[in-house]
Design a protein around this motif. Structure first.
Motif, PDB file in Angstrom:
ATOM      1  N   TRP A 199       0.894  -1.098  -0.018  1.00  0.00           N
ATOM      2  CA  TRP A 199       0.059   0.093   0.023  1.00  0.00           C
ATOM      3  C   TRP A 199       0.900   1.181  -0.049  1.00  0.00           C
ATOM      4  CZ3 TRP A 199      -4.332   1.896  -1.625  1.00  0.00           C
ATOM      5  CH2 TRP A 199      -4.756   2.968  -1.235  1.00  0.00           C
ATOM      6  N   VAL A 210      -9.099  -1.884  -9.818  1.00  0.00           N
ATOM      7  CA  VAL A 210      -9.257  -1.317  -8.283  1.00  0.00           C
ATOM      8  C   VAL A 210     -10.839  -1.033  -8.101  1.00  0.00           C
ATOM      9  CG1 VAL A 210      -9.024   1.003  -7.046  1.00  0.00           C
ATOM     10  CG2 VAL A 210      -6.887  -0.007  -8.230  1.00  0.00           C
ATOM     11  N   SER A 230     -10.746   1.379   4.294  1.00  0.00           N
ATOM     12  CA  SER A 230      -9.922   0.148   4.340  1.00  0.00           C
ATOM     13  C   SER A 230      -9.213  -0.142   2.856  1.00  0.00           C
ATOM     14  CB  SER A 230     -10.938  -1.131   4.605  1.00  0.00           C
ATOM     15  OG  SER A 230     -11.706  -1.046   3.618  1.00  0.00           O
ATOM     16  N   HIS A 231      -8.313  -1.041   2.742  1.00  0.00           N
ATOM     17  CA  HIS A 231      -7.945  -1.500   1.468  1.00  0.00           C
ATOM     18  C   HIS A 231      -7.342  -2.838   1.562  1.00  0.00           C
ATOM     19  CE1 HIS A 231      -4.155   0.130   3.298  1.00  0.00           C
ATOM     20  NE2 HIS A 231      -4.764   1.248   3.633  1.00  0.00           N
ATOM     21  N   PHE A 264     -13.697   0.525  -5.734  1.00  0.00           N
ATOM     22  CA  PHE A 264     -14.267   1.221  -4.671  1.00  0.00           C
ATOM     23  C   PHE A 264     -15.605   0.742  -4.254  1.00  0.00           C
ATOM     24  CE2 PHE A 264     -11.039   4.320  -6.147  1.00  0.00           C
ATOM     25  CZ  PHE A 264     -10.393   4.890  -4.889  1.00  0.00           C
ATOM     26  N   PHE A 310     -10.267   7.188   3.021  1.00  0.00           N
ATOM     27  CA  PHE A 310     -10.293   5.567   2.513  1.00  0.00           C
ATOM     28  C   PHE A 310     -10.365   4.668   3.898  1.00  0.00           C
ATOM     29  CE2 PHE A 310      -7.590   5.758  -1.455  1.00  0.00           C
ATOM     30  CZ  PHE A 310      -8.561   6.831  -1.970  1.00  0.00           C
ATOM     31  N   ASN A 368      -9.609  -3.771  -3.186  1.00  0.00           N
ATOM     32  CA  ASN A 368     -11.019  -3.244  -2.585  1.00  0.00           C
ATOM     33  C   ASN A 368     -10.556  -2.061  -1.815  1.00  0.00           C
ATOM     34  OD1 ASN A 368     -12.763  -5.157  -3.869  1.00  0.00           O
ATOM     35  ND2 ASN A 368     -11.835  -6.411  -2.858  1.00  0.00           N
ATOM     36  N   ILE A 369     -11.125  -0.809  -2.172  1.00  0.00           N
ATOM     37  CA  ILE A 369     -11.062   0.188  -1.112  1.00  0.00           C
ATOM     38  C   ILE A 369     -12.435   0.543  -0.855  1.00  0.00           C
ATOM     39  CG2 ILE A 369     -10.361   2.632  -0.931  1.00  0.00           C
ATOM     40  CD1 ILE A 369      -8.361   2.017  -3.325  1.00  0.00           C
TER      41      ILE A 369
END
Ligand code: ADP
Ligand code: MG
Length: 476
Positions: free
Chosen positions: A14, A86, A43-44, A88, A41, A52-53
């Motif tokens: 990250w 990616v 979580s990621h 969201f 954000f 996944n964000i």
């Protein structure tokens, strides 16, 4: 600053992603978006090929996808995940966040204002109007005269229902922002106490997100409700952002209720705002919708002469040079401005060299090459203008029928295609469903006719101007 979940070790992927995104964001405005929004954000997590964000609410999903999806994916690709995506989405623990959800009902907007409303610290109340974007500095021609007249009417009587909202649309660099701000200048000149707010849709959205994050929604709404004239630039930006449209609709409805003037610009007509709710585009269309088109050759020349008068302080630029620029730079006014600035700069740096056409051709070589690729007329453009003028349909033109009412428009379209496009006879023939010999014959017939029929020649010259080209090209 960033919460690192178990799947990504500290100092791991990250952080590397963040570093690489930073490298892609070179402008201050991009950097500040990153600084402002990355901390939101929640979580990621990289699962398989998907990063996944998690974020707090749907609007952020839309907005952050627009801003960050591509740079994040490029970073992932560079870090050895060539097919990573990616995504969201609303985080599982989103409900627990302090972020206030937008309130869908417009009712609260109608409450009387209260002096205890918290102020919106750090938010610009309006972007400054550009000093020279005034009506006096706007050159009027057939491509923008209707938009100009309507803008004048709005400036003289803001809030009148027939022109509210005013929706100005057209391609980039054609004067939408200039015209919109002219309204602002004019209203302020007549009434310095008026509250005129000029803002781009992107800034409006940023402010909205900030207000959401800072629990400042009531103040945000209050502020927009108070303006007398809201100038909202580039609303095409709200296409595909459903959540934001909801808020925008509320602000908009509230301003309409209070008979405040709203002016919007967009690069497409309301009906072509993709992903925009119909109740919103429907409201846009209830006022006045005007288009700014690409300027004709004559207007381009007039604009150039005006700009020279404004900028060149006594320097003389021969007419033949202005004509050359007007003929060759056709796409938009901003490109014309760029061209004339180059010429003026050259004159300043080389006061002893007389300005000639050869020098200008050399100076503008790149821009003119670029123009050729972006604004090459197509046979379809020509057919559209010709069929509209003669009141026939495209299928009439393409049909094999040989009645005189169809033969003339068909041959005129062929003639203009030969003269004004870079297509070969064979290609033009293909567009008409005819052979190259038919195109050649058609174009020759019109050439002979215009030598003797002055009415037809005028028609063709007008059509040529309408297509943004100089009628003198026809005799080449
Ligand atoms: P848009 O918002 O449609 O992309 P702008 O309003 O930013 O275009 O215009 C681009 C540039 O061209 C600006 O510098 C503007 O002053 C100038 N311009 C556009 N139309 C005209 C016009 N009719 N007369 C004078 N200048 C113009
Ligand atoms: Mg603009």
């Amino acid at each position: 600053m960033f919460e690192v979940d178990s799947s990504i070790a500290p100092g791991g992927l990250w952080e590397q992603i963040v570093e690489l995104v930073k490298k892609q964001f070179t402008t201050e405005s991009d950097r500040s978006k990153m600084e402002r929004y990355f901390p939101l954000f929640m979580s990621h997590e990289l699962k398989g090929d998907t990063l996944n964000i998690g974020v707090a609410e749907a609007l952020q999903v839309e907005w952050f996808t627009t801003l960050f999806k591509d740079p994040l994916e490029s970073a992932l690709h560079a870090l050895g995940h060539p097919s990573a995506k990616v995504v969201f989405d609303i985080a599982e623990n989103a409900g627990a966040s302090a972020v206030q959800k937008p309130q869908p009902s417009p009712a609260h907007l109608l409450k009387p204002s209260s002096s205890s409303t918290p102020s919106l610290i750090g938010m610009p109340s309006t972007l400054p109007l550009t000093e020279n974007y005034t009506f006096q500095n706007f050159v009027v021609g057939p491509s923008n005269s209707f938009a100009h007249a309507t803008a004048m009417a709005v400036a003289n009587g803001p809030g009148r229902t027939s022109n509210n909202p005013l929706f100005i649309y057209g391609g980039t660099g054609l004067g939408k922002t200039h015209l919109m701000q002219s309204i602002g200048h004019y209203v302020l000149k007549n009434n310095p106490a008026a509250s005129v707010c000029y803002i781009t849709s992107e800034t409006f959205l940023n402010e909205y997100i900030n207000a959401l994050t800072n629990n400042a929604m009531p103040a945000f709404r209050e502020r927009y409700r108070k303006v007398d004239v809201l100038l909202l630039d580039d609303v095409q930006f709200i296409a595909d952002k459903r959540q934001f449209q909801e808020e925008f609709f509320n602000t908009f409805s509230s301003l309409m209720t209070y008979q405040k003037q709203v002016v919007m610009t967009s690069d497409v007509a309301p009906k072509d705002l993709k992903g925009c709710e119909e109740r919103l585009t429907g409201r846009f269309k209830q006022g006045m919708v005007v288009e700014i088109e690409a300027p004709s050759y004559e207007t381009r020349l007039a604009i150039l002469k005006f700009k020279v008068k404004m900028q060149s302080a006594g320097r003389v630029i021969p007419e033949e040079i202005l004509k050359y620029i007007a003929e060759n730079i056709r796409s938009h006014v901003r490109a014309l401005e760029g061209a004339i600035s180059r010429v003026i700069t050259f004159i300043d740096l080389n006061p002893n060299i007389p300005m000639t056409l050869e020098i200008v051709q050399h100076l503008l070589k790149d821009s003119i090459e670029q123009e050729k690729t972006i604004k090459d007329l197509t046979v379809e453009d020509i057919m559209k203008v010709v069929t509209e003028f003669y009141g026939v349909t495209l299928s009439d033109i393409l049909s094999p029928q040989r009645t005189q009412t169809l033969v003339t428009p068909r041959q005129v379209a062929m003639f203009l295609s030969v003269k004004l496009t870079t297509r070969s006879l064979v290609e033009i023939g293909r567009s008409f469903g005819k052979t190259h010999a038919t195109v050649y014959h058609g174009a020759q017939t019109i050439q002979k006719r215009i030598d003797v029929e002055s009415d037809l020649r005028k028609v063709i010259e007008n059509l040529t101007s309408q297509l943004g080209r100089n009628p003198s090209e026809l005799s080449k």
